[in-house]
Design a protein around this motif. Structure first.
Motif, PDB file in Angstrom:
ATOM      1  N   TRP A 123      28.602  55.757  55.636  1.00 57.42           N
ATOM      2  CA  TRP A 123      27.813  56.682  56.453  1.00 57.42           C
ATOM      3  C   TRP A 123      26.950  55.923  57.453  1.00 57.42           C
ATOM      4  O   TRP A 123      26.813  56.327  58.610  1.00 57.42           O
ATOM      5  CB  TRP A 123      26.956  57.577  55.558  1.00 57.42           C
ATOM      6  CG  TRP A 123      27.788  58.553  54.800  1.00 57.42           C
ATOM      7  CD1 TRP A 123      28.250  58.417  53.514  1.00 57.42           C
ATOM      8  CD2 TRP A 123      28.318  59.793  55.276  1.00 57.42           C
ATOM      9  NE1 TRP A 123      29.016  59.504  53.175  1.00 57.42           N
ATOM     10  CE2 TRP A 123      29.077  60.358  54.241  1.00 57.42           C
ATOM     11  CE3 TRP A 123      28.211  60.474  56.481  1.00 57.42           C
ATOM     12  CZ2 TRP A 123      29.727  61.587  54.373  1.00 57.42           C
ATOM     13  CZ3 TRP A 123      28.857  61.695  56.618  1.00 57.42           C
ATOM     14  CH2 TRP A 123      29.599  62.234  55.566  1.00 57.42           C
ATOM     15  N   ILE A 124      26.365  54.812  57.019  1.00 60.86           N
ATOM     16  CA  ILE A 124      25.514  54.014  57.903  1.00 60.86           C
ATOM     17  C   ILE A 124      26.342  53.375  59.016  1.00 60.86           C
ATOM     18  O   ILE A 124      25.979  53.428  60.185  1.00 60.86           O
ATOM     19  CB  ILE A 124      24.749  52.949  57.091  1.00 60.86           C
ATOM     20  CG1 ILE A 124      23.763  53.630  56.131  1.00 60.86           C
ATOM     21  CG2 ILE A 124      24.026  51.979  58.019  1.00 60.86           C
ATOM     22  CD1 ILE A 124      23.181  52.717  55.080  1.00 60.86           C
ATOM     23  N   ASP A 125      27.468  52.767  58.646  1.00 61.40           N
ATOM     24  CA  ASP A 125      28.308  52.064  59.623  1.00 61.40           C
ATOM     25  C   ASP A 125      28.958  52.998  60.635  1.00 61.40           C
ATOM     26  O   ASP A 125      29.121  52.642  61.797  1.00 61.40           O
ATOM     27  CB  ASP A 125      29.410  51.269  58.914  1.00 61.40           C
ATOM     28  CG  ASP A 125      28.865  50.116  58.090  1.00 61.40           C
ATOM     29  OD1 ASP A 125      27.704  49.722  58.304  1.00 61.40           O
ATOM     30  OD2 ASP A 125      29.612  49.628  57.218  1.00 61.40           O
ATOM     31  N   ASN A 126      29.339  54.183  60.220  1.00 60.49           N
ATOM     32  CA  ASN A 126      30.134  55.052  61.073  1.00 60.49           C
ATOM     33  C   ASN A 126      29.370  56.190  61.743  1.00 60.49           C
ATOM     34  O   ASN A 126      29.773  56.655  62.809  1.00 60.49           O
ATOM     35  CB  ASN A 126      31.301  55.642  60.278  1.00 60.49           C
ATOM     36  CG  ASN A 126      32.286  54.579  59.892  1.00 60.49           C
ATOM     37  OD1 ASN A 126      32.965  54.023  60.738  1.00 60.49           O
ATOM     38  ND2 ASN A 126      32.337  54.253  58.613  1.00 60.49           N
ATOM     39  N   CYS A 127      28.310  56.667  61.136  1.00 57.45           N
ATOM     40  CA  CYS A 127      27.688  57.892  61.651  1.00 57.45           C
ATOM     41  C   CYS A 127      26.255  57.709  62.156  1.00 57.45           C
ATOM     42  O   CYS A 127      25.637  58.680  62.592  1.00 57.45           O
ATOM     43  CB  CYS A 127      27.708  58.961  60.562  1.00 57.45           C
ATOM     44  SG  CYS A 127      29.378  59.446  60.109  1.00 57.45           S
ATOM     45  N   ASP A 135      32.074  66.460  67.136  1.00 56.08           N
ATOM     46  CA  ASP A 135      33.523  66.242  67.130  1.00 56.08           C
ATOM     47  C   ASP A 135      33.872  64.811  66.734  1.00 56.08           C
ATOM     48  O   ASP A 135      34.843  64.581  66.005  1.00 56.08           O
ATOM     49  CB  ASP A 135      34.125  66.576  68.502  1.00 56.08           C
ATOM     50  CG  ASP A 135      34.053  68.064  68.810  1.00 56.08           C
ATOM     51  OD1 ASP A 135      34.096  68.870  67.852  1.00 56.08           O
ATOM     52  OD2 ASP A 135      33.958  68.408  69.997  1.00 56.08           O
ATOM     53  N   ASP A 136      33.081  63.850  67.204  1.00 53.29           N
ATOM     54  CA  ASP A 136      33.293  62.451  66.809  1.00 53.29           C
ATOM     55  C   ASP A 136      33.084  62.278  65.308  1.00 53.29           C
ATOM     56  O   ASP A 136      33.864  61.596  64.625  1.00 53.29           O
ATOM     57  CB  ASP A 136      32.336  61.533  67.569  1.00 53.29           C
ATOM     58  CG  ASP A 136      32.578  61.534  69.068  1.00 53.29           C
ATOM     59  OD1 ASP A 136      33.728  61.775  69.483  1.00 53.29           O
ATOM     60  OD2 ASP A 136      31.613  61.295  69.818  1.00 53.29           O
ATOM     61  N   HIS A 137      32.032  62.902  64.784  1.00 54.84           N
ATOM     62  CA  HIS A 137      31.772  62.818  63.343  1.00 54.84           C
ATOM     63  C   HIS A 137      32.910  63.449  62.543  1.00 54.84           C
ATOM     64  O   HIS A 137      33.323  62.902  61.510  1.00 54.84           O
ATOM     65  CB  HIS A 137      30.442  63.490  62.995  1.00 54.84           C
ATOM     66  CG  HIS A 137      29.253  62.714  63.448  1.00 54.84           C
ATOM     67  ND1 HIS A 137      28.230  63.296  64.132  1.00 54.84           N
ATOM     68  CD2 HIS A 137      28.921  61.413  63.329  1.00 54.84           C
ATOM     69  CE1 HIS A 137      27.307  62.391  64.406  1.00 54.84           C
ATOM     70  NE2 HIS A 137      27.713  61.228  63.925  1.00 54.84           N
ATOM     71  N   LEU A 138      33.409  64.575  63.008  1.00 55.78           N
ATOM     72  CA  LEU A 138      34.530  65.224  62.319  1.00 55.78           C
ATOM     73  C   LEU A 138      35.746  64.315  62.265  1.00 55.78           C
ATOM     74  O   LEU A 138      36.408  64.201  61.230  1.00 55.78           O
ATOM     75  CB  LEU A 138      34.896  66.540  63.010  1.00 55.78           C
ATOM     76  CG  LEU A 138      33.965  67.711  62.762  1.00 55.78           C
ATOM     77  CD1 LEU A 138      34.337  68.879  63.652  1.00 55.78           C
ATOM     78  CD2 LEU A 138      33.995  68.108  61.305  1.00 55.78           C
ATOM     79  N   GLU A 139      36.038  63.663  63.378  1.00 59.44           N
ATOM     80  CA  GLU A 139      37.180  62.747  63.418  1.00 59.44           C
ATOM     81  C   GLU A 139      36.974  61.568  62.477  1.00 59.44           C
ATOM     82  O   GLU A 139      37.888  61.175  61.741  1.00 59.44           O
ATOM     83  CB  GLU A 139      37.394  62.249  64.844  1.00 59.44           C
ATOM     84  CG  GLU A 139      38.607  61.345  64.982  1.00 59.44           C
ATOM     85  CD  GLU A 139      38.824  60.861  66.406  1.00 59.44           C
ATOM     86  OE1 GLU A 139      39.682  59.978  66.579  1.00 59.44           O
ATOM     87  OE2 GLU A 139      38.154  61.349  67.330  1.00 59.44           O
ATOM     88  N   LEU A 140      35.775  61.009  62.467  1.00 60.64           N
ATOM     89  CA  LEU A 140      35.482  59.881  61.577  1.00 60.64           C
ATOM     90  C   LEU A 140      35.622  60.282  60.108  1.00 60.64           C
ATOM     91  O   LEU A 140      36.200  59.555  59.305  1.00 60.64           O
ATOM     92  CB  LEU A 140      34.066  59.361  61.839  1.00 60.64           C
ATOM     93  CG  LEU A 140      33.872  58.556  63.112  1.00 60.64           C
ATOM     94  CD1 LEU A 140      32.391  58.370  63.402  1.00 60.64           C
ATOM     95  CD2 LEU A 140      34.569  57.212  62.995  1.00 60.64           C
ATOM     96  N   ILE A 141      35.089  61.437  59.763  1.00 64.88           N
ATOM     97  CA  ILE A 141      35.152  61.897  58.372  1.00 64.88           C
ATOM     98  C   ILE A 141      36.596  62.188  57.965  1.00 64.88           C
ATOM     99  O   ILE A 141      37.031  61.809  56.885  1.00 64.88           O
ATOM    100  CB  ILE A 141      34.256  63.142  58.171  1.00 64.88           C
ATOM    101  CG1 ILE A 141      32.789  62.740  58.321  1.00 64.88           C
ATOM    102  CG2 ILE A 141      34.499  63.792  56.818  1.00 64.88           C
ATOM    103  CD1 ILE A 141      31.830  63.916  58.406  1.00 64.88           C
ATOM    104  N   ALA A 142      37.340  62.836  58.851  1.00 67.35           N
ATOM    105  CA  ALA A 142      38.721  63.219  58.532  1.00 67.35           C
ATOM    106  C   ALA A 142      39.640  62.009  58.397  1.00 67.35           C
ATOM    107  O   ALA A 142      40.589  62.036  57.622  1.00 67.35           O
ATOM    108  CB  ALA A 142      39.257  64.165  59.592  1.00 67.35           C
ATOM    109  N   THR A 143      39.368  60.946  59.122  1.00 69.10           N
ATOM    110  CA  THR A 143      40.263  59.781  59.108  1.00 69.10           C
ATOM    111  C   THR A 143      39.744  58.641  58.241  1.00 69.10           C
ATOM    112  O   THR A 143      40.340  57.566  58.222  1.00 69.10           O
ATOM    113  CB  THR A 143      40.486  59.257  60.545  1.00 69.10           C
ATOM    114  OG1 THR A 143      39.223  58.888  61.110  1.00 69.10           O
ATOM    115  CG2 THR A 143      41.165  60.301  61.396  1.00 69.10           C
ATOM    116  N   ALA A 144      38.660  58.859  57.529  1.00 70.10           N
ATOM    117  CA  ALA A 144      38.084  57.802  56.692  1.00 70.10           C
ATOM    118  C   ALA A 144      38.988  57.484  55.522  1.00 70.10           C
ATOM    119  O   ALA A 144      39.556  58.369  54.888  1.00 70.10           O
ATOM    120  CB  ALA A 144      36.721  58.236  56.174  1.00 70.10           C
TER     121      ALA A 144
END
Length: 159
Positions: A123-127, A135-144
């Motif tokens: 969460w710290i590194d990506n968000c 939309d960026d957060h959704l993509e990061l969460i979906a592809t994690a």
């Protein structure tokens, strides 16, 4: 004799501090200094008050995040205490924004994916980037993909 530019000011908190008033016209310096003393607190008290307010805000955000996690059945995060506090706030802010801005189906998919992300570092590194939108957060969460990440990384450094 030159007109003083730095004047001692007795602030409302009871402390006295010498303040540089070169930016104030010479004829108004004493009046300005009196007004500062009557209506403001010294630098030390101002910083202490700001730190206390920030700490209060952080505690309230963590309480709101805990209620949010319980309401949406999110698992506890793993990491150090400092990481947990930071990542909990980030996850809460990101997922609350998803709930607010997305339809129910998209939000439920995001929450399902977010439940698998329990490492605080993710969460710290990506968000944590303020430039990212929902939309960026959704993509990061979906592809994690956290499957290959170790819980703790050991180093060769003995210190």
């Amino acid at each position: 004799m030159a007109i003083k530019t730095a004047l001692p000011i007795a602030f409302s908190c009871g402390h006295t501090e010498t303040v540089d008033l070169t930016h104030v016209p010479a004829g108004r310096r004493k009046n300005h200094a009196f007004g500062l003393g009557k209506n403001r607190v010294c630098t030390k008290c101002f910083k202490t008050q700001g730190a206390a307010d920030l700490d209060k805000l952080n505690r309230q955000t963590l309480l709101d995040a805990a209620a949010f996690e319980q309401e949406h059945e999110l698992p506890e995060l793993t990491g150090t205490e400092k990481q947990l506090n930071w990542a909990t706030r980030i996850r809460y802010q990101v997922l609350a924004a998803v709930l607010e801005e997305q339809d129910e189906e998209t939000a439920s998919e995001a929450f399902a994916a977010a439940r698998t992300l329990t490492r605080s570092g993710w969460w710290i590194d990506n968000c944590a980037d303020k430039d990212l939108d929902t939309d960026d957060h959704l993509e990061l969460i979906a592809t994690a993909d956290e499957s290959g990440q170790p819980e703790h990384v050991a180093t060769e450094n003995p210190f």
